[in-house]
Design a protein around this motif. Sequence first.
Motif, PDB file in Angstrom:
ATOM      1  N   TYR A  34       0.790  -1.310  -0.108  1.00  0.00           N
ATOM      2  CA  TYR A  34      -0.083   0.051   0.012  1.00  0.00           C
ATOM      3  C   TYR A  34       1.063   1.134  -0.090  1.00  0.00           C
ATOM      4  O   TYR A  34       0.621   2.189  -0.699  1.00  0.00           O
ATOM      5  CB  TYR A  34      -0.917   0.097   1.447  1.00  0.00           C
ATOM      6  CG  TYR A  34      -1.852   1.304   1.191  1.00  0.00           C
ATOM      7  CD1 TYR A  34      -3.024   1.192   0.177  1.00  0.00           C
ATOM      8  CD2 TYR A  34      -1.699   2.454   1.798  1.00  0.00           C
ATOM      9  CE1 TYR A  34      -3.998   2.290   0.189  1.00  0.00           C
ATOM     10  CE2 TYR A  34      -2.441   3.577   1.659  1.00  0.00           C
ATOM     11  CZ  TYR A  34      -3.578   3.456   1.093  1.00  0.00           C
ATOM     12  OH  TYR A  34      -4.470   4.396   0.763  1.00  0.00           O
ATOM     13  N   GLU A  35       1.628   1.233   0.751  1.00  0.00           N
ATOM     14  CA  GLU A  35       2.731   2.542   1.147  1.00  0.00           C
ATOM     15  C   GLU A  35       3.447   2.764   0.007  1.00  0.00           C
ATOM     16  O   GLU A  35       3.636   3.958  -0.662  1.00  0.00           O
ATOM     17  CB  GLU A  35       3.663   2.231   2.195  1.00  0.00           C
ATOM     18  CG  GLU A  35       2.777   2.499   3.603  1.00  0.00           C
ATOM     19  CD  GLU A  35       3.523   2.150   4.778  1.00  0.00           C
ATOM     20  OE1 GLU A  35       4.814   1.339   4.646  1.00  0.00           O
ATOM     21  OE2 GLU A  35       3.087   2.454   5.869  1.00  0.00           O
ATOM     22  N   THR A  36       3.939   1.689  -1.026  1.00  0.00           N
ATOM     23  CA  THR A  36       4.849   1.968  -2.108  1.00  0.00           C
ATOM     24  C   THR A  36       3.863   2.122  -3.461  1.00  0.00           C
ATOM     25  O   THR A  36       4.399   2.899  -4.493  1.00  0.00           O
ATOM     26  CB  THR A  36       5.749   0.949  -2.443  1.00  0.00           C
ATOM     27  OG1 THR A  36       5.069  -0.545  -2.489  1.00  0.00           O
ATOM     28  CG2 THR A  36       6.834   0.650  -1.346  1.00  0.00           C
ATOM     29  N   LYS A  37       2.756   1.586  -3.644  1.00  0.00           N
ATOM     30  CA  LYS A  37       1.837   1.512  -4.928  1.00  0.00           C
ATOM     31  C   LYS A  37       0.699   2.273  -4.750  1.00  0.00           C
ATOM     32  O   LYS A  37       0.062   2.683  -5.862  1.00  0.00           O
ATOM     33  CB  LYS A  37       1.697   0.320  -5.214  1.00  0.00           C
ATOM     34  CG  LYS A  37       3.022  -0.671  -5.553  1.00  0.00           C
ATOM     35  CD  LYS A  37       2.818  -1.843  -6.423  1.00  0.00           C
ATOM     36  CE  LYS A  37       3.957  -2.263  -6.992  1.00  0.00           C
ATOM     37  NZ  LYS A  37       4.153  -1.505  -8.382  1.00  0.00           N
ATOM     38  N   CYS A  38       0.289   2.321  -3.482  1.00  0.00           N
ATOM     39  CA  CYS A  38      -1.300   2.944  -3.526  1.00  0.00           C
ATOM     40  C   CYS A  38      -1.370   4.396  -2.819  1.00  0.00           C
ATOM     41  O   CYS A  38      -2.094   5.219  -3.062  1.00  0.00           O
ATOM     42  CB  CYS A  38      -2.439   1.722  -2.898  1.00  0.00           C
ATOM     43  SG  CYS A  38      -1.903   0.127  -3.217  1.00  0.00           S
ATOM     44  N   LEU A  39      -0.583   4.356  -1.712  1.00  0.00           N
ATOM     45  CA  LEU A  39      -0.512   5.827  -0.915  1.00  0.00           C
ATOM     46  C   LEU A  39      -0.393   7.060  -1.423  1.00  0.00           C
ATOM     47  O   LEU A  39      -1.167   8.179  -1.318  1.00  0.00           O
ATOM     48  CB  LEU A  39       0.398   5.630   0.086  1.00  0.00           C
ATOM     49  CG  LEU A  39       0.766   6.658   1.157  1.00  0.00           C
ATOM     50  CD1 LEU A  39       1.019   6.270   2.664  1.00  0.00           C
ATOM     51  CD2 LEU A  39       1.608   7.937   0.791  1.00  0.00           C
ATOM     52  N   VAL A  40       0.278   7.065  -2.608  1.00  0.00           N
ATOM     53  CA  VAL A  40       0.544   8.372  -3.587  1.00  0.00           C
ATOM     54  C   VAL A  40      -0.958   8.975  -3.958  1.00  0.00           C
ATOM     55  O   VAL A  40      -0.916  10.133  -3.886  1.00  0.00           O
ATOM     56  CB  VAL A  40       1.397   8.183  -4.797  1.00  0.00           C
ATOM     57  CG1 VAL A  40       0.974   7.209  -5.590  1.00  0.00           C
ATOM     58  CG2 VAL A  40       1.706   9.508  -5.194  1.00  0.00           C
ATOM     59  N   CYS A  41      -1.624   8.171  -4.521  1.00  0.00           N
ATOM     60  CA  CYS A  41      -3.138   8.533  -4.674  1.00  0.00           C
ATOM     61  C   CYS A  41      -4.358   8.473  -3.728  1.00  0.00           C
ATOM     62  O   CYS A  41      -5.046   9.268  -3.480  1.00  0.00           O
ATOM     63  CB  CYS A  41      -3.683   7.719  -5.862  1.00  0.00           C
ATOM     64  SG  CYS A  41      -2.712   8.009  -7.312  1.00  0.00           S
ATOM     65  N   ILE A  74      -7.263  -3.917  -9.195  1.00  0.00           N
ATOM     66  CA  ILE A  74      -5.930  -3.794  -8.677  1.00  0.00           C
ATOM     67  C   ILE A  74      -5.129  -4.311 -10.147  1.00  0.00           C
ATOM     68  O   ILE A  74      -4.144  -3.866 -10.176  1.00  0.00           O
ATOM     69  CB  ILE A  74      -5.638  -4.744  -7.540  1.00  0.00           C
ATOM     70  CG1 ILE A  74      -6.336  -4.687  -6.335  1.00  0.00           C
ATOM     71  CG2 ILE A  74      -3.983  -4.757  -7.127  1.00  0.00           C
ATOM     72  CD1 ILE A  74      -6.460  -3.434  -5.842  1.00  0.00           C
ATOM     73  N   LYS A  75      -5.376  -5.472 -10.505  1.00  0.00           N
ATOM     74  CA  LYS A  75      -4.683  -5.777 -11.620  1.00  0.00           C
ATOM     75  C   LYS A  75      -4.726  -5.261 -12.846  1.00  0.00           C
ATOM     76  O   LYS A  75      -3.369  -4.868 -13.416  1.00  0.00           O
ATOM     77  CB  LYS A  75      -5.107  -7.220 -11.940  1.00  0.00           C
ATOM     78  CG  LYS A  75      -4.580  -8.458 -11.224  1.00  0.00           C
ATOM     79  CD  LYS A  75      -5.046  -9.850 -11.609  1.00  0.00           C
ATOM     80  CE  LYS A  75      -4.251 -10.401 -12.657  1.00  0.00           C
ATOM     81  NZ  LYS A  75      -3.177 -11.128 -11.722  1.00  0.00           N
ATOM     82  N   TYR A  76      -5.806  -4.581 -13.107  1.00  0.00           N
ATOM     83  CA  TYR A  76      -5.992  -4.032 -14.577  1.00  0.00           C
ATOM     84  C   TYR A  76      -6.058  -2.568 -14.389  1.00  0.00           C
ATOM     85  O   TYR A  76      -6.376  -1.936 -15.375  1.00  0.00           O
ATOM     86  CB  TYR A  76      -6.993  -4.601 -15.283  1.00  0.00           C
ATOM     87  CG  TYR A  76      -6.929  -6.249 -15.339  1.00  0.00           C
ATOM     88  CD1 TYR A  76      -5.874  -6.626 -16.195  1.00  0.00           C
ATOM     89  CD2 TYR A  76      -8.058  -6.851 -14.954  1.00  0.00           C
ATOM     90  CE1 TYR A  76      -5.607  -8.012 -16.326  1.00  0.00           C
ATOM     91  CE2 TYR A  76      -7.827  -8.362 -14.966  1.00  0.00           C
ATOM     92  CZ  TYR A  76      -6.767  -8.744 -15.600  1.00  0.00           C
ATOM     93  OH  TYR A  76      -6.503 -10.278 -15.911  1.00  0.00           O
ATOM     94  N   LEU A  99       2.233  -7.310  -9.513  1.00  0.00           N
ATOM     95  CA  LEU A  99       1.917  -7.882  -8.202  1.00  0.00           C
ATOM     96  C   LEU A  99       1.446  -9.283  -8.214  1.00  0.00           C
ATOM     97  O   LEU A  99       0.688  -9.413  -9.282  1.00  0.00           O
ATOM     98  CB  LEU A  99       0.989  -7.162  -7.372  1.00  0.00           C
ATOM     99  CG  LEU A  99       0.935  -5.602  -6.726  1.00  0.00           C
ATOM    100  CD1 LEU A  99      -0.207  -5.144  -6.351  1.00  0.00           C
ATOM    101  CD2 LEU A  99       2.186  -5.715  -6.031  1.00  0.00           C
ATOM    102  N   LYS A 100       2.294 -10.101  -7.546  1.00  0.00           N
ATOM    103  CA  LYS A 100       1.771 -11.546  -7.472  1.00  0.00           C
ATOM    104  C   LYS A 100       0.422 -11.859  -6.906  1.00  0.00           C
ATOM    105  O   LYS A 100      -0.075 -10.864  -6.282  1.00  0.00           O
ATOM    106  CB  LYS A 100       2.809 -12.342  -6.946  1.00  0.00           C
ATOM    107  CG  LYS A 100       4.375 -12.362  -7.476  1.00  0.00           C
ATOM    108  CD  LYS A 100       5.037 -13.084  -6.795  1.00  0.00           C
ATOM    109  CE  LYS A 100       6.502 -13.380  -7.494  1.00  0.00           C
ATOM    110  NZ  LYS A 100       7.187 -12.085  -7.573  1.00  0.00           N
ATOM    111  N   ILE A 104      -1.593  -9.406  -4.041  1.00  0.00           N
ATOM    112  CA  ILE A 104      -2.925  -8.765  -4.468  1.00  0.00           C
ATOM    113  C   ILE A 104      -3.794  -9.298  -3.337  1.00  0.00           C
ATOM    114  O   ILE A 104      -4.420  -8.594  -2.567  1.00  0.00           O
ATOM    115  CB  ILE A 104      -3.307  -9.417  -5.592  1.00  0.00           C
ATOM    116  CG1 ILE A 104      -2.809  -8.762  -6.954  1.00  0.00           C
ATOM    117  CG2 ILE A 104      -5.013  -9.030  -5.831  1.00  0.00           C
ATOM    118  CD1 ILE A 104      -3.006  -9.347  -8.482  1.00  0.00           C
ATOM    119  N   ALA A 105      -3.672 -10.557  -2.622  1.00  0.00           N
ATOM    120  CA  ALA A 105      -4.505 -10.750  -1.505  1.00  0.00           C
ATOM    121  C   ALA A 105      -4.018 -10.167  -0.349  1.00  0.00           C
ATOM    122  O   ALA A 105      -4.997  -9.505   0.499  1.00  0.00           O
ATOM    123  CB  ALA A 105      -4.319 -12.404  -1.142  1.00  0.00           C
TER     124      ALA A 105
END
Length: 134
Positions: A34-41, A74-76, A99-100, A104-105
């Motif tokens: 979350y912190e590396t890939k989602c937090l920015v948005c 998350i994937k697409y 993401l594997k 994702i889980a």
Amino acid sequence: MKLSAFKYSVGFLVLMFFCKASIAQNLVNGKKIYETKCLVCHQADGGGVPNMNAPLDGSSNVVNSDLARLVRIIKYGYNERVALDGYYYSNAMTPNPDLKDADIADVLSYIRNSWTNKASKVTTAQVLAVKKKK
Ligand code: HEC
């Protein structure tokens, strides 16, 4: 013969150990993702950015049982411009092809159990099941 039986049982124990460790690990790993890939948005408090990035905290879609939808987002990525809990968001969410299934889980488990959200955790098997249906 005896030696290979021994090797198999050691292998089995090691496997069990990692299975257990990964269960304990998944929210920690989810937070890291979350912190590396989602937090920015979506921001540290999960509140998103009004009119731009959807909030995850308090979102009815994040805690509901439509896991297939969440896995695909998350994937697409996501750029549907449909109302989410009555509001529209102008930004486009980027896909996460790196993401594997386990990641994702973990990140879904994390956003479903952070801030005020309380929902079931998501397992790797559930993520795999979504992929098979497609
Ligand atoms: C580039 C900014 C951006 C990034 C990075 C991003 N998102 Fe999103 N996310 C959005 C936007 C914008 C929407 C809403 C899109 C729309 O309405 O079309 C959204 C929607 C969502 C939704 C659906 C919310 C709902 O109420 O239906 C989920 C779940 C979600 N994001 C989770 C994540 C997760 C988990 C990550 C990290 C792996 C992530 N997002 C990374 C911008 C982003």
